[in-house]
Design a protein around this motif. Structure first.
Motif, PDB file in Angstrom:
ATOM      1  N   PHE A 103       0.599  -1.358   0.018  1.00  0.00           N
ATOM      2  CA  PHE A 103      -0.146  -0.014  -0.267  1.00  0.00           C
ATOM      3  C   PHE A 103       0.883   1.213   0.219  1.00  0.00           C
ATOM      4  CE2 PHE A 103      -4.184  -1.651   1.733  1.00  0.00           C
ATOM      5  CZ  PHE A 103      -4.407  -2.832   0.714  1.00  0.00           C
ATOM      6  N   ARG A 106       1.898   2.058  -3.469  1.00  0.00           N
ATOM      7  CA  ARG A 106       0.729   2.610  -4.357  1.00  0.00           C
ATOM      8  C   ARG A 106       0.468   4.015  -3.714  1.00  0.00           C
ATOM      9  NH1 ARG A 106      -4.256  -1.340  -3.727  1.00  0.00           N
ATOM     10  NH2 ARG A 106      -5.025   0.197  -4.799  1.00  0.00           N
ATOM     11  N   GLU A 107       0.611   4.293  -2.644  1.00  0.00           N
ATOM     12  CA  GLU A 107       0.214   5.645  -2.347  1.00  0.00           C
ATOM     13  C   GLU A 107       1.226   6.614  -2.943  1.00  0.00           C
ATOM     14  OE1 GLU A 107       0.030   8.545   1.628  1.00  0.00           O
ATOM     15  OE2 GLU A 107       1.131   6.810   1.723  1.00  0.00           O
ATOM     16  N   PHE A 125      -4.279   4.537  -5.143  1.00  0.00           N
ATOM     17  CA  PHE A 125      -4.899   3.823  -3.939  1.00  0.00           C
ATOM     18  C   PHE A 125      -6.023   4.937  -3.286  1.00  0.00           C
ATOM     19  CE2 PHE A 125      -5.329   3.249   0.791  1.00  0.00           C
ATOM     20  CZ  PHE A 125      -5.132   1.819   0.723  1.00  0.00           C
TER      21      PHE A 125
END
Length: 542
Positions: A103, A106-107, A125
């Motif tokens: 994650f 993805r950010e 995201f």
């Protein structure tokens, strides 16, 4: 630090070190994955603490904060500039080493446009996949005409992709699908009350058994980090009360400490003690809410009201001193904004006097209840090694027997002067995570008992300039918030506004294990698991 520098030079002789609060060195992108592997396997940096995307105008990249738990939680930061392939910028993914990077990367892709080679699911995201631009880039065009309000659903939300670099150094995209055509996918949220906010889970199910969970976030994303770049340092403080509003005091405490560290500011002792007490009252309030909401999510309405009954007392204490019950706006740079209310000591002692019996009441009505135990025990298993790999700190990490309390590992305020136990349970399930919170209420009361009669006289804040300018540099600060380790990164170029602010949210990591913890369990267990992990959505949607 010199010993660590020598070890780094041994595994990577080309390391370029920079001056700063933490040891920071630069790694060329082509060497990054190899160096990251050696840092984890040879030097013991087993926790990826933070991934900070950066745009330095002339180039973009990432600063990785790594922690070695076996070496007294020693921390190092690594700077990696993105390589270029035509108009694309990329860095090799470290998801194969630290699962929490999934994650986090993805950010960075969402906000900066840096693509991560080898990442299994390179989607945005927070923003829609058809969003134009990457908001945290310095050249971002915020013209609303580029991104009008769209009422139609995304047609490509199942589309994912991976990236590879070919022999010519060109970035190659490989498209993929998140769910197969024959999979049955149901939506939980984004308006479901048991998602604890505006969060959406897309669950692939076989009958009532969960096969996969896709976390869809961003419904209340407010762009706090972008807004921070145009505000003075005192203006940043109110944001922290509004992320995880059940960690308002701790989060704001962290931001203040980061700024104070950069200024070399000494906070008066009275303010240090007050901050510590407010942090622990906040923790009690948060854990009581978690107790009540976990019970409510499982259908136990009586326990919900029991938890809120005592939480009201804590909020009354906040209201008298701070003037507010939720967004207290109490910590300021250099101390606290106002002195304690005359009733503070009396009210805290009144709370401490009733909590032992109230805790017994909670355990009688819910903790020992057969239905509650059937729903929580053995559900949502999270092994210790997975907790470390996904950087699951706070009560959820300690419920997997991982000793990760920031108050013990990196003491701040007056935590090194009080006696309290780090609560560890080895059940690794939803019940253990729940019970850690209940036992932490006892430890918070223990800390308050030691301080309530020892609040020193003196100033409540240090003198600070009306216009605050941090010297050029970068700083990182952590605290133990109600749901885990909360971190603040600030980079300054010497102006009255920050060049970059990043808030490392514990809830962002917590929601990252929903797929791992829910797969193989019943769909009703998804609600239980989410309640026990206890994430707060505004903390994710920063």
């Amino acid at each position: 630090m010199s010993d660590l520098k020598d070890k780094i030079l041994k595994i990577y002789p080309a390391a370029q070190f920079e001056d700063g609060q933490d040891l920071l060195f630069s790694v060329e992108e082509k060497d990054w994955l190899k160096v990251a592997t050696l840092l984890k396997n040879d030097l013991g940096f087993d926790v990826l603490t933070a991934v900070v995307g950066m745009d330095w105008k002339e180039n973009r990249g990432v600063i990785y904060y790594l922690t070695a738990t076996a070496r007294n939680w020693e921390m190092v930061s690594v700077k990696v500039l993105a390589a270029k392939s035509g108009d694309d910028e990329y860095i090799h993914s470290v998801t194969s080493l630290w699962k929490v990077a999934n994650f986090q990367e993805r950010e960075v892709y969402d906000m900066f446009g840096i693509k991560f080679v080898g990442h299994p699911d390179m989607r945005r995201f927070f923003l829609r996949n058809d969003w134009v631009g990457h908001p945290l880039r310095k050249d971002y065009d915020a013209n609303p005409a580029l991104n009008p309000i769209r009422l139609e659903e995304e047609t490509n939300e199942d589309d994912t992709r991976t990236y590879e670099v070919d022999a010519d150094g060109k970035l190659v995209e490989k498209p993929g699908k998140l769910f197969e055509k024959n999979e049955y996918v149901v939506n939980i949220g984004p308006q479901h009350p048991s998602t604890h906010g505006v969060m959406r889970f897309r669950a692939s199910i076989d009958g009532e058994t969960v096969k996969k969970v896709d976390v869809v976030s961003g419904y209340i994303h407010r762009g706090i980090e972008k807004l921070s770049e145009g505000l003075g340092y005192p203006q940043l403080l109110h944001f922290t009360d509004r992320m995880d509003y059940m960690s308002a005091h701790q989060n704001r405490h962290c931001l203040c400490m980061c700024i104070e560290k950069a200024l070399g500011l000494e906070v008066p002792r009275r303010a240090q003690v007050i901050r510590t007490m407010m942090d622990e009252l906040m923790r009690i309030s948060s854990h009581l809410l978690s107790f009540g909401c976990t019970a409510m999510d499982l259908g136990a309405t009586t326990a919900f009201f029991y938890g809120f009954r005592e939480r009201e007392q804590v909020l009354d204490i906040f209201e008298k001193t701070c003037g507010a019950r939720m967004s207290m706006n109490y910590n300021v740079i250099g101390g606290v904004i106002a002195d304690l209310h005359p009733d503070f000591v009396k009210d805290v002692k009144a709370l401490l006097s009733i909590m032992p019996e109230r805790l017994k009441e909670y355990h009688k009505v819910f903790s020992g209840n057969l239905i509650a135990k059937n729903r929580l025990v053995g559900v949502g298993m999270l092994k210790k090694e997975d907790a470390i790999n996904y950087a699951i700190t706070g009560p959820s990490g300690r419920g997997s027997n991982w000793s990760c309390d920031c108050r013990k590992k990196h003491p701040y305020a007056v935590y090194d002067e009080v006696q309290f136990d780090e609560v560890l349970l080895d059940g690794c399930d939803s019940y253990s995570r729940y019970m850690v919170r209940m036992k932490e209420i006892e430890q918070s009361c223990r800390i308050l008992e030691q301080l309530v009669d020892r609040i020193p006289e003196g100033d409540i804040r240090a003198q600070v300039p009306k216009i605050i300018k941090l010297p050029a540099g970068r700083w990182y600060q952590q605290v133990e918030a109600s749901r885990g380790t909360f971190g603040v990164y600030i980079e300054s170029v010497g102006e009255k506004t920050p060049f970059r602010v990043h808030f490392q949210s514990p809830c962002f990591n917590l929601v990252g294990v929903m797929d791992l913890c829910c797969s193989g369990y019943m769909i009703a267990d998804l609600i239980t698991i989410g309640a026990a992990l206890d994430f707060v959505i505004p903390d994710i949607d920063r």
